[in-house]
Motif scaffolding. Sequence first.
Motif, PDB file in Angstrom:
ATOM      1  N   PHE A   1     -52.575 -19.607 -22.729  1.00 42.57           N
ATOM      2  CA  PHE A   1     -51.132 -19.670 -22.556  1.00 42.57           C
ATOM      3  C   PHE A   1     -50.686 -21.022 -22.026  1.00 42.57           C
ATOM      4  CE2 PHE A   1     -51.137 -15.094 -23.091  1.00 42.57           C
ATOM      5  CZ  PHE A   1     -49.975 -14.928 -23.820  1.00 42.57           C
ATOM      6  N   ALA A   2     -51.577 -21.662 -21.241  1.00 41.74           N
ATOM      7  CA  ALA A   2     -51.226 -22.969 -20.721  1.00 41.74           C
ATOM      8  C   ALA A   2     -51.064 -23.962 -21.869  1.00 41.74           C
ATOM      9  CB  ALA A   2     -52.299 -23.452 -19.754  1.00 41.74           C
ATOM     10  N   LEU A   3     -51.900 -23.765 -22.887  1.00 42.14           N
ATOM     11  CA  LEU A   3     -51.907 -24.701 -24.004  1.00 42.14           C
ATOM     12  C   LEU A   3     -50.643 -24.537 -24.847  1.00 42.14           C
ATOM     13  CD1 LEU A   3     -53.995 -26.736 -24.741  1.00 42.14           C
ATOM     14  CD2 LEU A   3     -55.014 -25.089 -26.302  1.00 42.14           C
ATOM     15  N   THR A   4     -50.357 -23.312 -25.178  1.00 41.94           N
ATOM     16  CA  THR A   4     -49.137 -23.050 -25.945  1.00 41.94           C
ATOM     17  C   THR A   4     -48.724 -21.605 -25.741  1.00 41.94           C
ATOM     18  OG1 THR A   4     -48.198 -22.795 -28.122  1.00 41.94           O
ATOM     19  CG2 THR A   4     -50.590 -22.645 -27.988  1.00 41.94           C
ATOM     20  N   PRO A   5     -47.518 -21.369 -25.342  1.00 44.53           N
ATOM     21  CA  PRO A   5     -47.097 -19.983 -25.159  1.00 44.53           C
ATOM     22  C   PRO A   5     -46.616 -19.357 -26.469  1.00 44.53           C
ATOM     23  CG  PRO A   5     -45.406 -21.480 -24.354  1.00 44.53           C
ATOM     24  CD  PRO A   5     -46.500 -22.337 -24.922  1.00 44.53           C
ATOM     25  N   SER A   6     -46.517 -20.169 -27.504  1.00 45.20           N
ATOM     26  CA  SER A   6     -45.878 -19.634 -28.708  1.00 45.20           C
ATOM     27  C   SER A   6     -46.854 -19.542 -29.874  1.00 45.20           C
ATOM     28  CB  SER A   6     -44.701 -20.530 -29.100  1.00 45.20           C
ATOM     29  OG  SER A   6     -45.172 -21.842 -29.274  1.00 45.20           O
ATOM     30  N   SER A   7     -46.356 -18.926 -30.907  1.00 45.64           N
ATOM     31  CA  SER A   7     -47.152 -18.708 -32.099  1.00 45.64           C
ATOM     32  C   SER A   7     -47.029 -19.938 -33.020  1.00 45.64           C
ATOM     33  CB  SER A   7     -46.605 -17.453 -32.771  1.00 45.64           C
ATOM     34  OG  SER A   7     -47.181 -17.277 -34.006  1.00 45.64           O
ATOM     35  N   ILE A   8     -48.130 -20.327 -33.668  1.00 43.49           N
ATOM     36  CA  ILE A   8     -48.118 -21.479 -34.575  1.00 43.49           C
ATOM     37  C   ILE A   8     -48.648 -21.021 -35.929  1.00 43.49           C
ATOM     38  CG2 ILE A   8     -49.108 -23.760 -35.034  1.00 43.49           C
ATOM     39  CD1 ILE A   8     -49.368 -24.037 -31.957  1.00 43.49           C
ATOM     40  N   GLY A   9     -48.025 -21.459 -37.007  1.00 44.25           N
ATOM     41  CA  GLY A   9     -48.466 -21.012 -38.330  1.00 44.25           C
ATOM     42  C   GLY A   9     -48.579 -22.168 -39.317  1.00 44.25           C
ATOM     43  N   ASP A  10     -48.255 -21.873 -40.573  1.00 41.45           N
ATOM     44  CA  ASP A  10     -48.294 -22.875 -41.639  1.00 41.45           C
ATOM     45  C   ASP A  10     -49.662 -23.506 -41.837  1.00 41.45           C
ATOM     46  OD1 ASP A  10     -45.689 -22.581 -42.464  1.00 41.45           O
ATOM     47  OD2 ASP A  10     -44.951 -23.947 -40.895  1.00 41.45           O
ATOM     48  N   PHE A  11     -50.675 -22.705 -41.845  1.00 44.00           N
ATOM     49  CA  PHE A  11     -52.017 -23.234 -42.094  1.00 44.00           C
ATOM     50  C   PHE A  11     -52.160 -23.531 -43.581  1.00 44.00           C
ATOM     51  CE2 PHE A  11     -52.834 -20.707 -38.221  1.00 44.00           C
ATOM     52  CZ  PHE A  11     -53.330 -21.733 -37.432  1.00 44.00           C
ATOM     53  N   PRO A  12     -53.153 -24.356 -43.974  1.00 46.43           N
ATOM     54  CA  PRO A  12     -53.381 -24.614 -45.393  1.00 46.43           C
ATOM     55  C   PRO A  12     -53.689 -23.308 -46.127  1.00 46.43           C
ATOM     56  CG  PRO A  12     -54.809 -25.989 -44.044  1.00 46.43           C
ATOM     57  CD  PRO A  12     -54.101 -25.069 -43.131  1.00 46.43           C
ATOM     58  N   ALA A  13     -53.357 -23.271 -47.398  1.00 47.34           N
ATOM     59  CA  ALA A  13     -53.491 -22.043 -48.167  1.00 47.34           C
ATOM     60  C   ALA A  13     -54.938 -21.559 -48.208  1.00 47.34           C
ATOM     61  CB  ALA A  13     -52.961 -22.269 -49.573  1.00 47.34           C
TER      62      ALA A  13
ATOM     63  N   PHE B   1     -58.057 -18.034 -26.626  1.00 49.02           N
ATOM     64  CA  PHE B   1     -58.125 -19.476 -26.412  1.00 49.02           C
ATOM     65  C   PHE B   1     -58.449 -20.190 -27.725  1.00 49.02           C
ATOM     66  CE2 PHE B   1     -60.116 -22.946 -23.524  1.00 49.02           C
ATOM     67  CZ  PHE B   1     -58.949 -23.674 -23.614  1.00 49.02           C
ATOM     68  N   THR B   2     -59.370 -19.609 -28.477  1.00 51.06           N
ATOM     69  CA  THR B   2     -59.714 -20.164 -29.783  1.00 51.06           C
ATOM     70  C   THR B   2     -58.464 -20.267 -30.655  1.00 51.06           C
ATOM     71  OG1 THR B   2     -61.898 -19.184 -29.706  1.00 51.06           O
ATOM     72  CG2 THR B   2     -61.089 -19.808 -31.868  1.00 51.06           C
ATOM     73  N   SER B   3     -57.716 -19.176 -30.651  1.00 53.82           N
ATOM     74  CA  SER B   3     -56.514 -19.125 -31.463  1.00 53.82           C
ATOM     75  C   SER B   3     -55.528 -20.224 -31.039  1.00 53.82           C
ATOM     76  CB  SER B   3     -55.891 -17.738 -31.323  1.00 53.82           C
ATOM     77  OG  SER B   3     -54.642 -17.697 -31.930  1.00 53.82           O
ATOM     78  N   ALA B   4     -55.339 -20.350 -29.720  1.00 51.47           N
ATOM     79  CA  ALA B   4     -54.397 -21.358 -29.225  1.00 51.47           C
ATOM     80  C   ALA B   4     -54.860 -22.764 -29.589  1.00 51.47           C
ATOM     81  CB  ALA B   4     -54.252 -21.216 -27.713  1.00 51.47           C
TER      82      ALA B   4
ATOM     83  N   SER C   1     -51.423 -18.488 -35.225  1.00 52.91           N
ATOM     84  CA  SER C   1     -52.202 -18.415 -34.002  1.00 52.91           C
ATOM     85  C   SER C   1     -51.291 -17.945 -32.888  1.00 52.91           C
ATOM     86  CB  SER C   1     -52.783 -19.781 -33.653  1.00 52.91           C
ATOM     87  OG  SER C   1     -51.806 -20.563 -33.009  1.00 52.91           O
ATOM     88  N   TYR C   2     -51.864 -17.199 -31.947  1.00 56.63           N
ATOM     89  CA  TYR C   2     -51.061 -16.705 -30.838  1.00 56.63           C
ATOM     90  C   TYR C   2     -51.969 -16.569 -29.613  1.00 56.63           C
ATOM     91  CZ  TYR C   2     -48.199 -13.705 -27.944  1.00 56.63           C
ATOM     92  OH  TYR C   2     -47.504 -13.209 -26.904  1.00 56.63           O
ATOM     93  N   PRO C   3     -51.538 -17.101 -28.463  1.00 55.82           N
ATOM     94  CA  PRO C   3     -52.447 -17.132 -27.311  1.00 55.82           C
ATOM     95  C   PRO C   3     -52.709 -15.768 -26.680  1.00 55.82           C
ATOM     96  CG  PRO C   3     -50.295 -18.008 -26.723  1.00 55.82           C
ATOM     97  CD  PRO C   3     -50.282 -17.820 -28.196  1.00 55.82           C
ATOM     98  N   GLY C   4     -51.977 -14.723 -27.074  1.00 51.28           N
ATOM     99  CA  GLY C   4     -52.230 -13.412 -26.471  1.00 51.28           C
ATOM    100  C   GLY C   4     -53.001 -12.498 -27.398  1.00 51.28           C
ATOM    101  N   ILE C   5     -53.532 -13.090 -28.458  1.00 55.37           N
ATOM    102  CA  ILE C   5     -54.079 -12.306 -29.565  1.00 55.37           C
ATOM    103  C   ILE C   5     -55.311 -11.492 -29.178  1.00 55.37           C
ATOM    104  CG2 ILE C   5     -55.620 -14.073 -30.446  1.00 55.37           C
ATOM    105  CD1 ILE C   5     -54.577 -13.572 -33.179  1.00 55.37           C
ATOM    106  N   GLY C   6     -56.071 -12.000 -28.213  1.00 58.39           N
ATOM    107  CA  GLY C   6     -57.351 -11.337 -27.891  1.00 58.39           C
ATOM    108  C   GLY C   6     -57.278 -10.448 -26.675  1.00 58.39           C
TER     109      GLY C   6
ATOM    110  N   ALA D   1     -49.413 -19.830 -16.466  1.00 61.35           N
ATOM    111  CA  ALA D   1     -50.666 -19.778 -17.205  1.00 61.35           C
ATOM    112  C   ALA D   1     -51.818 -20.436 -16.457  1.00 61.35           C
ATOM    113  CB  ALA D   1     -50.476 -20.452 -18.555  1.00 61.35           C
ATOM    114  N   TYR D   2     -51.525 -21.438 -15.622  1.00 64.67           N
ATOM    115  CA  TYR D   2     -52.610 -22.114 -14.917  1.00 64.67           C
ATOM    116  C   TYR D   2     -53.202 -21.255 -13.817  1.00 64.67           C
ATOM    117  CZ  TYR D   2     -51.714 -26.404 -17.394  1.00 64.67           C
ATOM    118  OH  TYR D   2     -51.593 -27.325 -18.370  1.00 64.67           O
ATOM    119  N   MET D   3     -52.437 -20.246 -13.425  1.00 66.24           N
ATOM    120  CA  MET D   3     -52.876 -19.351 -12.367  1.00 66.24           C
ATOM    121  C   MET D   3     -54.224 -18.713 -12.696  1.00 66.24           C
ATOM    122  SD  MET D   3     -52.232 -17.107  -9.890  1.00 66.24           S
ATOM    123  CE  MET D   3     -52.942 -15.539  -9.495  1.00 66.24           C
ATOM    124  N   LYS D   4     -54.369 -18.209 -13.917  1.00 66.85           N
ATOM    125  CA  LYS D   4     -55.579 -17.462 -14.253  1.00 66.85           C
ATOM    126  C   LYS D   4     -56.841 -18.315 -14.275  1.00 66.85           C
ATOM    127  CE  LYS D   4     -54.287 -13.162 -16.339  1.00 66.85           C
ATOM    128  NZ  LYS D   4     -54.435 -12.321 -17.528  1.00 66.85           N
ATOM    129  N   PRO D   5     -56.788 -19.533 -14.894  1.00 69.23           N
ATOM    130  CA  PRO D   5     -57.991 -20.358 -14.838  1.00 69.23           C
ATOM    131  C   PRO D   5     -58.405 -20.656 -13.406  1.00 69.23           C
ATOM    132  CG  PRO D   5     -56.421 -21.277 -16.381  1.00 69.23           C
ATOM    133  CD  PRO D   5     -55.751 -20.118 -15.733  1.00 69.23           C
TER     134      PRO D   5
END
Lengths: 329, 516, 335
Positions: free
Chosen positions: A148-160, A88-91, A250-255, C308-312
Motif C-alpha cells: 500500500f505504501a507503494l501504490t494505494p490504487s489499481s494499475i492496469g493497461d498491461f500489454p495484450a 506486494f508483487t502485484s503493487a 494490479s492492486y495492493p490489497g489483492i492477496g 501503509a508504512y505502519m505495517k512494515p
Amino acid sequence: MAEAIEARKAHTDGPAVWPWKIYDACGIWFWVVVFALVFSRLSPYFLNYRNFSNIFRQASIFAIMATGMTLVVISGGIDLSVGSVVSFTSAVLGVVWRDTENIYLALAAAMAVGIVTGIANGLLAGYCRMPPFIATFGLMSAGAGFAFALTPSSIGDFPAWFEKLGNDRIRILSHAVPVPVIIMFAVAVVFMLFLDARRFGLRIFAVGGNENGARMAGVNVPKLKLAIYTINGALASFAGIILCSRIRSSYPGIGLDMEMDVIASSVIGGASLVGGEGRIFGAVGGAVFICMIQNILNLMGVYPFMQKIVTGVFIVLAVFMNEFRSRRA
Amino acid sequence: MVTGSDEVIRLRDVRKGLYDLSGKTLNRGIPVLSDINFSLAKGEIHVLLGENGAGKSSLVKVICGAIEPDQGKVFIEGEEIPANDPGKALSSGVAIVSQEFSLCPNLTVAENIALGREQIGAGGFLDKKTMLAAAAAQLARLEASYIDPSRKVKRLPVAEQQLVEIAKALAAEPRVLILDEPTSALTDNQVDMLFKVVRLLKSGGVSMIYITHKLKEIFEIGDRVTVLRDGRTIRTIPVNEVADVGEMIQMMIGSKLENLFHKEACPVGDAALVVENLVGRPGDQAVDLVVRKGEIVGLAGIVGAGRTELARMIFGIDKYASGRVEVFGKTLPPGNPRAAIAAGMGFIPEDRKRQGIVPLMSVAENMCHVSARRLSWHGFVSIGKRRKLAADYVSRLKVAAASLGQEIRYLSGGNQQKVILGKWLSANSRLLIFDEPTRGIDVGAKSAIYRLMVDLARRGAAILMISSELQEIVGMSDRVFIMRNRGVVATLEGGSIAGDAILRYAMGGEELVRGS
Amino acid sequence: MATALKRILSFKEAPIVFLILVVALLCGVFVPNFLTAANLVNILSQSATVGIMAIGITLVIISGSGGIDLSAGSILGVSSIVMAMTIIPPELYRDTAAMLVLPNDYWVIFKALVFCMGVGMFCGFLNGAMVAWVGLPPFIATLAMMTAARGLAAYISAGIPTYGLPTSLVWVGQNSLWFVPVPVALMIALAVIVHIILTRTTYGMSLLAVGGNRETSRFCGMNVKGTLISVYVICGLFAAVGGVILSARSNQAHPDAGIGYELSAISAAVLGGTSMMGGSGGVLGAVLGAVFLSLIQNPINLLNIPVAYMKPIMGALIVIAVLLDQWRKKQSIGD
C-alpha cells in the motif's frame, strides 16, 4: 524410548487392505469426486465442462501457492507471508510497469519481491532458528504495508500478450483449457518430481520427520530451509503475476488473507502441520476442493456471508477426515 | 598393538555442561563431561564403560559433531574438526549408531539408509533402484534381508529399526564407527551377527568406539576399555589386562556394591496395591500383582516386556481391556490418574524430561504440582505455604538448587528426580511407582534415591519399582515380579532373588539353555 | 553491574519495556505534540481493544502445542453485531440514514452484553472442543472459526453496519474515570486480574504446566482437556469484551469490525515475551505489547506519514523483539 516407539507402533500399524489403499492414494481427490457428484444434484449448472474449467482456473492461483506451501509444511514450518507477497508483487508489477513501460523489467522486479521475502524468511527460520510462525508473520505485516505504501490504487493497461497469460484458453483434445490451469499442472508436476524423485525432496521429508536425525545424516538443515522458503516466496510471486494478468490490473490489497486459504489447501491435501507429510497433488486437490465449494454456493445463490460459514465447516471436515485417515493408517 | 602414532581420533581437555535436546549448554556449573582426554587407535575396538549418566553418550556426541563442547578440541587423524558440524564429521569418515532415534519415521528403510549420500541417477533424479539395492545389500551384511527396504520405518518393530540404524551407519563406509548400545534392542542371534560384521570391519582397518552395558560383550570384542564416571575418564586399559567383571564394576561404580543400596528389611503391613486379572489388550496374559505396605517390589524384564505399560494402566494413564486395580482397599476406575492420585498413588516416570518435569517452571512450582489444591485457598495459591513446603522438601531430600525459584531444567538429572519424588511425597502419596528411578543419574544421587526409598518403606509406604538394572532389582527388592511378552512369568522372593535367575525368566526359552 | 543487567534481563517484559522507552524517547525528541498528556492518553485508549484481546490470546499461546487463536478478530465482529442487534429494534436497524439515539434501557443493555459475551464464549468453546476433543491443530480449527464467525457476523447483519448505541454504552468507550479513559481502566483491570489468575491460582499453575509439558500434567492428575477448552473460552470472552469497547468507542457495530485484530493481538503477545512454544508468557507483557503497537502508530498519524508504512515497521519490530528475546534468554542462563 524403545518402549515409547513400541507403543507408538501399536496404534499406527494397521491392516492395509485394498479399499483403504485406494482411498489413501486418492486422498482429497476422492472427496472432490464425491462432493462433485453430490453438488451436481444441487444445481443443474454445476457439473459441466465450462463450470469446472472456471473452478480450476480459480483454483490455479491457490494451487500454485499451495505447491510451495506444501514444501514448507512438510519441512515442519509454515509461511504466513505468501498473501502479502502476492499483494506486494502485484503493487511492484503495476508501479514498475506504469513508470517504465517495460513489462520485462516489471516482471523481474515482481519476481524479486517473492525471492527476497523468501530469502529473508529462510534466513530467520533456518539460520536464526526463529519459529517460522513469527518470522513469516513479521514479513507478512511488512509486505502488506509496503504494497500500500507503494501504490494505494489499481494499475492496469498491461500489454495484450501479458493479459493473455491469465485469460487465454488453449485447445487440448478438443477442449479449451485455461492457460493458468496448464501452468498450475506444469508447476505441480515439476515440484512433484522434485519432491518425490529428487534428493531435495527426500531431504525435505527427512527434516520434517526427524530434524535432528537429518542433521546427523549430514543434511545442511539451515541451507535446506533457506531454499524451501525462497522457492515458496518465488511461487507466491509467480501466482501473483498470473493473478494480475487474469484480472488485467494490479492492486495492493489483492492477496489479503490468501495465506489462510493456501495453508488450508495444503492441509486439506494431506500435509501435516507437524511436518513430514504432504503431497503436491493433494494440495492442488485442496485448492480445487475449496473453490468447488465456493462455486456451488454461488450457483445456489447462497449469501456470500453464509458461504464463509460453510467453507469453514468444510475445511474442518476435510482436515478431520485426514486426521482420521492418518490415525487409522 | 596400540601406539600413539596411528591414532585416528584424539579428544583434548573436552568439557561440556548440562545441555538441552538441541545440544545447547544450559548450565556450565553441572559438568556432563570434564577434562576428557581420549584417543582411538586405528583398527581398534575401544569400549566405553560407565554407568548411566557417566557421560559416554555425550562423549561420542562430541566426536560426531552432534553437540558442541564448551571447551577443548577434537582431532580426526590429526586434523582439528569444527565443533557442531555433523556433516564434517561424517565426511571425515565418522559414523554413529546412536542410542537416540535418528531415523526419519516417515521415510522408507532405503531412503533412511541413503539419506545424506543419496544415489543420483540420470538427470539428477534419485536412483531408487540403486537405493533399494544398496539398502538390501547393507541389510544382507547383517543377515537382515527379511526387512523390506521399501517399508516405512515407523511400521517396523524396534529391533528391526535398530538394525536399520546399524545398516545406515555401515552404508557410510566409515573409517570410524561409533556404536552406542547397539544391542539393547536386539536378540542374541542378531547380536552374534552384528559381532561378525564388527570383526570383519575391524580386519578391514575400521576403528570402533563401542558403548555397552553388557559386560560380557567387552571380553568378546573389545581391545581397550575406558571407564567413565561422573563425566571424567577414570582409566584406560587393554581388555586383556582386566582381571574380571567385578574389577570393571568396581571402577564404574567407584564404591563397593553393598554400600550403594542401604537395603533393610521393614515390617510388612496390609496390601496397598492389588492388581487382579489385568488385561491390557485383548489376547494379553492376565496380570496379578500385590504390593504391601513397607515393601519394595521389583518389576523386572527386558525392554518391551510391558512393564511401563502395566504401570501406566495401574496409574490410569492408559485404559485396559479388563481386570481390577485396587489401592488401599479402593477400586480405581480405569483411565483416571486423578482417582489414582486421590487414593494415594504416585508415579515417578521413566522419561523425566517428557513426563516428570515442566522444564520452564521453578523448583518450587514443580514440587507443588500435585499438592497445589491443598496449598490453596479457594483456588488461590499461597506463595508462602508453597515456598515453605518446597523449602522443607528441598532440605529433606537434599536437592542441590541455586534457589527455589530456579527453573528446574537447569538442575542435574538426580536433583530433578528428587524434586519429582518430593512432588509426590508432599502430596502424601503412600504407594509409589518408580519407573527406572536412577536412569541417567550419577552415583551419589543414586545412592541418595535408594536411601530415600528404603526410608519410605520403613515408614510404611509401598513401592513398586521398574528397573532394567539387575543390580538395582537385586539390591532393593523384597519381592520381584518378572515380566515377559506383556505377562508376569515368575515371582521371586527373599533369598531366591538373584541376577541370573531373573535374567533367565526375563529372556525366556533359548537363553535358558545358554545359561547366561 | 553485570548482575544487575542479568536481573533485569530475567524479566520477560524487559525487551518490550526497552522498545517502548526507546520509541517514546525518539518520538518525544523528534515529533512535535507527542509528549502531551492528551496524546499519551490517546495512545493508551487506542491500544485497549487489541490489549484486551491480547490477554486472551496470551493464555491460548501459553497452553502450548501450537496453541493460537486466529478467530479472535472475527469473534469480536460477530459478538459486537449480536450486541447491537439485541439493543436496536429490528425495524430501526436498517435505518442507516439517521443516527439513532436510543434510551438507556438497562435491562436491554444487560441482556445485550450477556448475549454478546455468550456468543464470544460459545465460539471459543467450539474452538476449544475442536482442539481438545477432536484433536485438530489449533491453527486449522481457529482458522475455520475465523472464516465462519466472520460469515455469521455478515449474515445476521446483512452486511450492514449500524450506528447509534445508547449513551450509557457509549460512555464505556468514550469517557474517563477521573482522567483514565474507561477502556484503558478496563484493560488494566483485566490484565491485573488475569495476571493474578495466571501467577497466583491453581488454575494458572495448571495452565502453565499443561503448556509447558502436557505429558507431565497428565501424570500429575491435571485436567488437560478442560484446561485447554477453558483458555479458548476465555479468549472468546475477551474478544467479545474487545468488541464491546470497539463498538462503544466508535458508536457503531460493523460486521467487518476487528479484521486483522487477531494478528495485532498475537504480535502484542509475542512482543510481550510470550513464547510461541507455550508454557511461558505473561499478560502484562501482552498489554505492553499492545501499547507499543499503538505507540508506533501515533507518530505516523501525527507526522501525516501514510498509514501503509505502519505495517512494515510493525513487522520489523516484531522480528527485532523476538531476536532481542532470544538474546535475553541466552544472557540470563546461569553458569
